[in-house]
Design a protein around this motif. Structure first.
Motif, short mmCIF file in Angstrom:
data_model
loop_
_atom_site.label_atom_id
_atom_site.label_comp_id
_atom_site.label_asym_id
_atom_site.label_seq_id
_atom_site.Cartn_x
_atom_site.Cartn_y
_atom_site.Cartn_z
N VAL A 233 0.85 -1.19 0.00
CA VAL A 233 0.00 0.00 0.00
C VAL A 233 0.88 1.24 0.00
N GLU A 237 -2.36 6.08 0.50
CA GLU A 237 -3.53 5.25 0.81
C GLU A 237 -3.59 4.91 2.30
N PHE A 238 -2.44 4.57 2.87
CA PHE A 238 -2.40 4.20 4.29
C PHE A 238 -2.82 5.38 5.16
N ALA A 241 -6.57 6.15 4.74
CA ALA A 241 -7.41 5.16 5.42
C ALA A 241 -7.39 5.35 6.93
N GLU A 244 -9.48 8.46 7.87
CA GLU A 244 -10.91 8.18 7.80
C GLU A 244 -11.38 7.45 9.06
N ARG A 245 -10.59 6.48 9.52
CA ARG A 245 -10.98 5.72 10.72
C ARG A 245 -10.93 6.57 11.98
N TYR A 292 -3.89 -10.19 9.98
CA TYR A 292 -4.32 -8.94 9.37
C TYR A 292 -3.77 -8.93 7.94
N THR A 294 -4.53 -7.45 5.21
CA THR A 294 -4.31 -6.19 4.51
C THR A 294 -4.22 -5.07 5.54
N TYR A 295 -3.73 -3.92 5.09
CA TYR A 295 -3.63 -2.77 5.98
C TYR A 295 -5.00 -2.32 6.47
N LYS A 296 -6.04 -2.59 5.70
CA LYS A 296 -7.40 -2.22 6.13
C LYS A 296 -7.78 -2.98 7.40
N ASP A 297 -7.55 -4.30 7.39
CA ASP A 297 -7.84 -5.11 8.57
C ASP A 297 -6.99 -4.66 9.76
N ASP A 300 -8.13 -1.31 11.21
CA ASP A 300 -9.34 -1.48 12.04
C ASP A 300 -8.95 -1.88 13.45
#
Length: 309
Positions: A233, A237-238, A241, A244-245, A292, A294-297, A300
């Protein structure tokens, strides 16, 4: 199995102690003071006082170990100068020399060395793997290469298994740079470096990095593995993301020249140069897979942990 861990109080080492203990192994952590003892004990390990740069001290603390792990680092923080990296370089090089000799002296079957995937990052930005040529591009990367070579040479000399685990760019809720990143985003002071929007970087949640060491130790393996998640990533993008969280402002962009003045060349080069590899070899040779993926997981989990605090 008795596992001796240098760097047991660090962000990776704490998880190594916890995970080896959870798997039923005896996790012995090298410590320097009472605070370190408490950290290791709280993770289910046995603290032993010693000095990484003192071979006699390390041999004494590692007595009886089946596996010796070098997970010690001294990564500088807050806009470090080249001089600030020198202790980390010494920890890598001298630490590897001392720990490999100690592994031989105590009769360990295996030695595991933490390294970084970007030692093999290709100058043209193409993807790479464990067999790719290494290209150290600064003193901090060179010291990781040197530690790999010291480890491999010791394995041949002393006849024990050697595993090199090259980790991706770390992140975790308790990792210093991750926390600083989140705090800066909330304050609107975490810019995206120009040129980093398309530079894919291989990252790994520190818990998954630790489980890679456990898999290599339990498999009693020799080799080199890249310990990363499944989706490289970009910094842009990191950061977006994570913002946003956190309900933080969208990060602004700054030029690479400005970033170099504010962050230093080493950090800018790391975040703005492509570093795309895979974890295929580690998954093929062990039962490891990232929790985890991906970085999304992973983000979170990071933000959920922060919110619970």
């Amino acid at each position: 199995m008795k596992v001796f861990i240098a760097g047991a109080t660090g962000v990776l080492g704490r998880r190594l102690v916890s995970q080896f203990a959870a798997h039923g192994h005896t996790a012995v952590g090298l410590t320097r003071d009472e605070r370190g003892d408490t950290i290791v004990e709280s993770r289910g390990g046995e603290p032993r006082r010693g000095d990484l740069f003192d071979e006699e001290s390390v041999v004494h603390t590692a007595e009886g170990a089946d596996v010796v792990i070098h997970a010690a680092t001294a990564i500088p923080t807050d806009d470090p100068s080249p001089e600030d990296w020198e202790l980390n370089n010494r920890v890598r090089r001298e630490g590897a020399q001392v720990l490999t000799k100690a592994a031989a002296d105590v009769g360990a079957d295996q030695y595991l060395q933490q390294s970084i995937v970007w030692v093999a990052r290709q100058p043209d930005g193409t993807a790479f793997d464990e067999d790719s040529a290494r290209h150290p591009d600064d003193p901090s990367t060179q010291s990781a290469v040197d530690a790999e070579d010291i480890s491999m040479e010791a394995g041949e000399l002393y006849d024990f298994d050697v595993g090199i685990l090259r980790c991706g760019y770390f992140y975790a809720p308790d990792a210093y740079h991750t926390r600083k990143h989140g705090e800066a985003l909330i304050q609107g002071d975490q810019p995206i470096i120009g040129g980093s929007e398309t530079a894919k970087i291989s990252r790994v949640h520190v818990s998954d990095a630790a489980s890679g060491f456990v898999a290599a130790a339990e498999g009693n393996l020799s080799g080199i593995w890249h310990v990363i998640d499944d989706e490289p990533v970009s910094m842009a993008e990191f950061s977006t993301a994570l913002a946003e969280r956190l309900d933080a402002p969208a990060p602004e962009r700054i030029s690479e020249a400005v970033a170099r003045r504010e962050m230093g060349d080493i950090q800018v080069d790391l975040l703005s140069s492509p570093m795309s590899t895979s974890n295929d070899k580690l998954q093929a040779e062990t039962d490891w897979e990232p929790k985890y993926s991906t970085y999304k997981d992973g983000l979170d989990h990071v933000v959920e942990h922060w919110e619970s605090e």
